[in-house]
Design an enzyme around this catalytic site. Sequence first.
Site, PDB file in Angstrom:
ATOM      1  N   ASP A 138     -12.457  11.976   5.070  1.00 24.22           N
ATOM      2  CA  ASP A 138     -12.506  10.603   5.592  1.00 24.22           C
ATOM      3  C   ASP A 138     -12.923   9.596   4.515  1.00 24.22           C
ATOM      4  O   ASP A 138     -13.435   8.524   4.803  1.00 24.22           O
ATOM      5  CB  ASP A 138     -13.380  10.491   6.859  1.00 24.22           C
ATOM      6  CG  ASP A 138     -14.823  10.871   6.599  1.00 24.22           C
ATOM      7  OD1 ASP A 138     -15.116  11.317   5.472  1.00 24.22           O
ATOM      8  OD2 ASP A 138     -15.653  10.718   7.521  1.00 24.22           O
ATOM      9  N   ASN A 139     -12.646   9.931   3.253  1.00 20.90           N
ATOM     10  CA  ASN A 139     -12.890   8.989   2.156  1.00 20.90           C
ATOM     11  C   ASN A 139     -11.574   8.462   1.624  1.00 20.90           C
ATOM     12  O   ASN A 139     -10.537   9.089   1.781  1.00 20.90           O
ATOM     13  CB  ASN A 139     -13.638   9.667   1.014  1.00 20.90           C
ATOM     14  CG  ASN A 139     -15.080   9.939   1.385  1.00 20.90           C
ATOM     15  OD1 ASN A 139     -15.723   9.091   1.995  1.00 20.90           O
ATOM     16  ND2 ASN A 139     -15.573  11.101   1.035  1.00 20.90           N
ATOM     17  N   ASP A 178       0.828  -1.198   0.000  1.00 27.10           N
ATOM     18  CA  ASP A 178       0.000   0.000   0.000  1.00 27.10           C
ATOM     19  C   ASP A 178       0.863   1.249   0.000  1.00 27.10           C
ATOM     20  O   ASP A 178       1.805   1.355   0.788  1.00 27.10           O
ATOM     21  CB  ASP A 178      -0.888   0.042   1.258  1.00 27.10           C
ATOM     22  CG  ASP A 178      -2.085  -0.882   1.128  1.00 27.10           C
ATOM     23  OD1 ASP A 178      -2.343  -1.365   0.007  1.00 27.10           O
ATOM     24  OD2 ASP A 178      -2.757  -1.133   2.144  1.00 27.10           O
ATOM     25  N   ASP A 220     -11.682  -4.340   6.117  1.00 29.45           N
ATOM     26  CA  ASP A 220     -10.717  -5.431   6.325  1.00 29.45           C
ATOM     27  C   ASP A 220     -10.476  -5.655   7.814  1.00 29.45           C
ATOM     28  O   ASP A 220     -10.362  -6.789   8.273  1.00 29.45           O
ATOM     29  CB  ASP A 220      -9.366  -5.094   5.663  1.00 29.45           C
ATOM     30  CG  ASP A 220      -9.475  -4.963   4.150  1.00 29.45           C
ATOM     31  OD1 ASP A 220     -10.432  -5.510   3.575  1.00 29.45           O
ATOM     32  OD2 ASP A 220      -8.598  -4.318   3.541  1.00 29.45           O
ATOM     33  N   GLN A 255     -16.520  11.950  15.072  1.00 27.65           N
ATOM     34  CA  GLN A 255     -16.158  12.142  13.661  1.00 27.65           C
ATOM     35  C   GLN A 255     -14.788  12.815  13.503  1.00 27.65           C
ATOM     36  O   GLN A 255     -14.054  12.522  12.566  1.00 27.65           O
ATOM     37  CB  GLN A 255     -17.236  12.970  12.939  1.00 27.65           C
ATOM     38  CG  GLN A 255     -18.557  12.234  12.746  1.00 27.65           C
ATOM     39  CD  GLN A 255     -18.441  10.995  11.844  1.00 27.65           C
ATOM     40  OE1 GLN A 255     -17.943  11.060  10.750  1.00 27.65           O
ATOM     41  NE2 GLN A 255     -18.915   9.852  12.338  1.00 27.65           N
TER      42      GLN A 255
END
Length: 359
Positions: free
Chosen positions: A144-145, A32, A314, A303
């Site tokens: 937060d995407n 990653d 995952d 949040q």
Amino acid sequence: MAAGEPQAKKLKLEPKQLSENVLFGMGNPLLDICAVVDKDFLDKYGLKPNDQILAEEKHKELFEELVKKFKVEYHAGGSTQNSVKVAQWMIQSPYKAATFFGCIGKDKFGEILKKKAEEAHVDAHYYEQSEEPTGTCAACITSDNRSLVANLAAANCYKKEKHLDLEKNWKLVEKAKVYYIAGFFLTVSPEAILKVATQASANNKIFSLNLSAPFISQFYKEPMMKVMPYVDVLFGNETEAATFAREQGFETEDIKEIAKKTQALPKVNTKRQRIVVFTQGKDDTVMATANEVTTFPVLVSDQSEIVDTNGAGDAFVGGFLSQLVYDRPVTECIRAGHYAASVIIKRSGCTFPEKPDFH
């Protein structure tokens, strides 16, 4: 002191001691490459803020530009590897409770991956080849995407007959009690998945699969439905569930109904009823068993504490599996899944502190 000894021994026996290689995962090992990016970067490569796709020709330059332009972090990734890594972290002891199979290249990224798996105490046995470089996954984070672009490369080159079928490797498969494979691997080696799934079913062990992404249900429907009769636990999120329902012609958009209908699909091993678990981000997790559909609220996070939802799904699976290997109740597995996901979303990438705080 002697008087206290039996007591100490008794305490040690409390949590059931697991054996090594009790959990088996097989999938696409990726390195990653995570970075916080801007909207312009997403637009340039035609990426949606919250999506996962396979790299195409137009994404060729993306990986290099990401490394050049933004501050990047490297992690051992790939959906299944993330989950077994999290499960191993939750289990803690013994090391190597989790086994992982997948294909990498004989290169620098491959070496980093081996080192990272070792650091995570996962017993990784990679099939190494030189035709293709080690797979990478760009995690482009905006607020937060996260938008994931995977270049499978070597991960696509897994060969059942050159790795899974070898006696020393197959012995590791047979040692396991719980198996987990993400649907992404259906694009690589459906025959390897079937070999593991039929073995699990024949020996009344637990085989679990993840819907993984909408494109799997759409374009790999046939191999997926060949594996489905062997699936004891099926995972997915709300978008994946909706796509799966459409492809199956379920004629409902209600997630509880979808879970119920999916639970009732034909199954080979009738000694185990299938369990279907659908997560919905910050909304309730839905679980269908043969008797009922139940919902579970997630652990509410402030949040402002959310750093990155990359790997939350995952992590949920990893937490779930960490209790499943102990034969704990499904409600406990879900609680552990929510715990693991709540830890991961407060950090960048699918990473975690040294020890879990789960009781």
